[in-house]
Motif scaffolding. Sequence first.
Motif, PDB file in Angstrom:
ATOM      1  N   PRO A 111       0.490  -1.185  -0.039  1.00 51.63           N
ATOM      2  CA  PRO A 111      -0.255  -0.198  -0.030  1.00 51.63           C
ATOM      3  C   PRO A 111       0.842   1.598   0.372  1.00 51.63           C
ATOM      4  CG  PRO A 111      -1.139  -1.152   1.389  1.00 51.63           C
ATOM      5  CD  PRO A 111       0.274  -2.320   1.277  1.00 51.63           C
ATOM      6  N   LEU A 112       1.512   1.432   0.691  1.00 51.91           N
ATOM      7  CA  LEU A 112       2.021   2.543   0.686  1.00 51.91           C
ATOM      8  C   LEU A 112       3.492   3.102  -0.687  1.00 51.91           C
ATOM      9  CD1 LEU A 112       4.580   2.265   4.456  1.00 51.91           C
ATOM     10  CD2 LEU A 112       2.805   4.061   3.979  1.00 51.91           C
ATOM     11  N   HIS A 113       3.636   1.741  -1.749  1.00 58.70           N
ATOM     12  CA  HIS A 113       3.795   2.380  -2.988  1.00 58.70           C
ATOM     13  C   HIS A 113       2.899   2.498  -3.711  1.00 58.70           C
ATOM     14  CE1 HIS A 113       7.379  -0.003  -1.229  1.00 58.70           C
ATOM     15  NE2 HIS A 113       7.485  -1.244  -1.632  1.00 58.70           N
ATOM     16  N   ALA A 114       1.671   2.203  -3.839  1.00 56.68           N
ATOM     17  CA  ALA A 114       0.501   2.771  -4.325  1.00 56.68           C
ATOM     18  C   ALA A 114       0.384   3.581  -3.867  1.00 56.68           C
ATOM     19  CB  ALA A 114      -1.083   2.108  -3.997  1.00 56.68           C
ATOM     20  N   LEU A 115       0.224   4.199  -2.909  1.00 57.02           N
ATOM     21  CA  LEU A 115       0.195   6.185  -2.464  1.00 57.02           C
ATOM     22  C   LEU A 115       0.872   6.334  -2.618  1.00 57.02           C
ATOM     23  CD1 LEU A 115      -1.011   7.547  -0.744  1.00 57.02           C
ATOM     24  CD2 LEU A 115       0.251   7.511   1.467  1.00 57.02           C
ATOM     25  N   ARG A 116       2.547   5.936  -3.081  1.00 56.37           N
ATOM     26  CA  ARG A 116       3.584   6.669  -3.444  1.00 56.37           C
ATOM     27  C   ARG A 116       2.947   7.108  -5.466  1.00 56.37           C
ATOM     28  NH1 ARG A 116       6.545  11.540  -3.116  1.00 56.37           N
ATOM     29  NH2 ARG A 116       7.959  11.181  -4.259  1.00 56.37           N
ATOM     30  N   ALA A 117       2.698   6.500  -5.697  1.00 54.08           N
ATOM     31  CA  ALA A 117       2.875   6.354  -7.582  1.00 54.08           C
ATOM     32  C   ALA A 117       1.346   7.272  -7.069  1.00 54.08           C
ATOM     33  CB  ALA A 117       2.146   5.045  -7.991  1.00 54.08           C
ATOM     34  N   LEU A 118       0.660   6.943  -6.857  1.00 58.08           N
ATOM     35  CA  LEU A 118      -0.724   7.515  -7.008  1.00 58.08           C
ATOM     36  C   LEU A 118      -0.933   9.063  -6.693  1.00 58.08           C
ATOM     37  CD1 LEU A 118      -3.548   5.704  -5.668  1.00 58.08           C
ATOM     38  CD2 LEU A 118      -3.313   6.600  -7.265  1.00 58.08           C
ATOM     39  N   GLN A 119       0.500   9.774  -5.886  1.00 51.35           N
ATOM     40  CA  GLN A 119       0.961  11.192  -5.626  1.00 51.35           C
ATOM     41  C   GLN A 119       1.629  11.666  -6.476  1.00 51.35           C
ATOM     42  OE1 GLN A 119       2.394  10.461  -1.795  1.00 51.35           O
ATOM     43  NE2 GLN A 119       0.202  11.110  -0.093  1.00 51.35           N
ATOM     44  N   VAL A 120       2.261  10.850  -6.976  1.00 48.99           N
ATOM     45  CA  VAL A 120       2.969  11.139  -8.142  1.00 48.99           C
ATOM     46  C   VAL A 120       1.943  11.680  -9.085  1.00 48.99           C
ATOM     47  CG1 VAL A 120       5.095  11.436  -9.410  1.00 48.99           C
ATOM     48  CG2 VAL A 120       5.121  10.468  -7.558  1.00 48.99           C
ATOM     49  N   PHE A 121       1.577  10.906  -9.783  1.00 57.66           N
ATOM     50  CA  PHE A 121       0.423  10.796 -10.316  1.00 57.66           C
ATOM     51  C   PHE A 121       0.013  12.171 -10.852  1.00 57.66           C
ATOM     52  CE2 PHE A 121      -0.007   5.556 -11.039  1.00 57.66           C
ATOM     53  CZ  PHE A 121       1.461   6.236 -12.068  1.00 57.66           C
ATOM     54  N   GLY A 122      -0.802  12.746  -9.518  1.00 51.10           N
ATOM     55  CA  GLY A 122      -1.251  13.593  -9.463  1.00 51.10           C
ATOM     56  C   GLY A 122      -0.239  15.005  -9.324  1.00 51.10           C
ATOM     57  N   GLU A 123       0.809  15.061  -8.637  1.00 45.33           N
ATOM     58  CA  GLU A 123       1.630  16.138  -9.136  1.00 45.33           C
ATOM     59  C   GLU A 123       1.624  16.502 -10.416  1.00 45.33           C
ATOM     60  OE1 GLU A 123       2.221  17.654  -7.496  1.00 45.33           O
ATOM     61  OE2 GLU A 123       3.105  17.541  -4.681  1.00 45.33           O
ATOM     62  N   ALA A 146      -5.987  10.747  -2.161  1.00 46.51           N
ATOM     63  CA  ALA A 146      -5.078  10.538  -3.639  1.00 46.51           C
ATOM     64  C   ALA A 146      -6.075  10.872  -4.703  1.00 46.51           C
ATOM     65  CB  ALA A 146      -3.916  10.423  -3.553  1.00 46.51           C
ATOM     66  N   LEU A 147      -6.388   9.261  -5.076  1.00 52.50           N
ATOM     67  CA  LEU A 147      -7.146   9.585  -5.858  1.00 52.50           C
ATOM     68  C   LEU A 147      -8.865   9.638  -6.062  1.00 52.50           C
ATOM     69  CD1 LEU A 147      -7.796   5.926  -5.077  1.00 52.50           C
ATOM     70  CD2 LEU A 147      -7.233   6.395  -7.240  1.00 52.50           C
ATOM     71  N   HIS A 148      -8.949  11.130  -5.151  1.00 51.55           N
ATOM     72  CA  HIS A 148     -10.039  12.075  -5.415  1.00 51.55           C
ATOM     73  C   HIS A 148      -9.306  13.269  -5.854  1.00 51.55           C
ATOM     74  CE1 HIS A 148     -13.990  10.056  -3.285  1.00 51.55           C
ATOM     75  NE2 HIS A 148     -13.100  10.240  -1.861  1.00 51.55           N
ATOM     76  N   ALA A 149      -8.502  13.708  -5.899  1.00 48.76           N
ATOM     77  CA  ALA A 149      -7.456  14.283  -6.637  1.00 48.76           C
ATOM     78  C   ALA A 149      -7.206  14.283  -7.813  1.00 48.76           C
ATOM     79  CB  ALA A 149      -6.574  15.141  -6.381  1.00 48.76           C
ATOM     80  N   LEU A 150      -6.788  13.115  -8.390  1.00 55.91           N
ATOM     81  CA  LEU A 150      -7.169  12.695  -9.835  1.00 55.91           C
ATOM     82  C   LEU A 150      -8.262  12.744 -10.478  1.00 55.91           C
ATOM     83  CD1 LEU A 150      -4.333   9.847  -8.995  1.00 55.91           C
ATOM     84  CD2 LEU A 150      -4.118  11.918 -10.521  1.00 55.91           C
ATOM     85  N   GLY A 151      -9.346  13.021  -9.336  1.00 53.76           N
ATOM     86  CA  GLY A 151     -10.219  12.826 -10.969  1.00 53.76           C
ATOM     87  C   GLY A 151     -11.176  11.552 -10.586  1.00 53.76           C
ATOM     88  N   ILE A 152     -10.816  10.657 -10.018  1.00 52.84           N
ATOM     89  CA  ILE A 152     -11.005   9.183 -10.133  1.00 52.84           C
ATOM     90  C   ILE A 152     -12.479   8.282  -9.540  1.00 52.84           C
ATOM     91  CG2 ILE A 152     -10.362   6.731  -9.527  1.00 52.84           C
ATOM     92  CD1 ILE A 152      -8.379   8.324 -11.123  1.00 52.84           C
ATOM     93  N   SER A 153     -13.141   7.933 -10.340  1.00 49.41           N
ATOM     94  CA  SER A 153     -14.700   7.976  -9.906  1.00 49.41           C
ATOM     95  C   SER A 153     -14.282   6.526 -10.212  1.00 49.41           C
ATOM     96  CB  SER A 153     -16.209   8.165 -11.008  1.00 49.41           C
ATOM     97  OG  SER A 153     -17.466   7.617 -10.637  1.00 49.41           O
TER      98      SER A 153
END
Length: 275
Positions: free
Chosen positions: A62-74, A130-137
């Motif tokens: 999970p920690l890696h998934a979080l980091r990936a999502l946060q970078v995708f958001g950036e 992170a998913l909400h910030a990316l606009g994911i549904s």
Amino acid sequence: MIERARDFIWHNARTLEQRLFEHAFDGGGAEAVVRAVLAYRNDDGGYGYALEPDHRGPTSQPLHALRALQVFGEVGAPEHATSVLTWLNATCPDGSVPFGLSTSKDHPKAPWITADDQGGLLLTSQIAAALHALGISDPWLDRATDYCWREIEQLEATHPYELRGAAMFLDEVPDRARAELVAEKLRHLEPSTEGYAEGEALPPHEFARKPTSLARAWFTGEQLENDLDELERGQQEDGGWNFNFPAFTPITHFEWRSIATIDALLTLRRYGRIS
């Protein structure tokens, strides 16, 4: 400040953080950052290989998934969240994400990382944010959001990292009226730092991560400005910033310092301290 940080990044950072710095401050392309993240992706759609420095080893965590999502958001790359959602649906179908999975039991990790498969608010709130910030549904995100609402609204005892996760969730969740009400309740909590290293307590900008953060109301204007002043002064002689928790193995020292350096610059830019 940025020039000195650039020198630090070129001397010490991984390819990922070098590419992220280029994108944020030197006009580098988003696709180069995405390619650097994808090097850590596993066939199951999750991420491993110490993408998040404190969890070593190849297994998706999970920690890696979080980091990936946060970078995708950036870098504005929401399309790359799809594989993470596939992995989350298979691994955490109820929408509650563990801090660590038992699949990592044979690989090194920081001593504060539990690998007990027990879902909790700490990671769920940040991944949902992170998913909400990316606009994911997505149905999985709906379940995770419901879980976060339940846990946050009944939160009475917490610690700084969990409270930060809650604040991140409230900043991104679509129901703004509900988020404002809950944020007002959370401002009165006193998070416990029992078991934390000396100096590890989180400063105001870790909760109010941008000027529009609901957690900004938890602090006076003077408190936040003083904190940002201190963040500016935190740049070291070598151009990088430090982090405020122990490095559990030598390699993570410069990995985390590179992440902390970019985070510091992005925070200062969001608050208008640098251009």
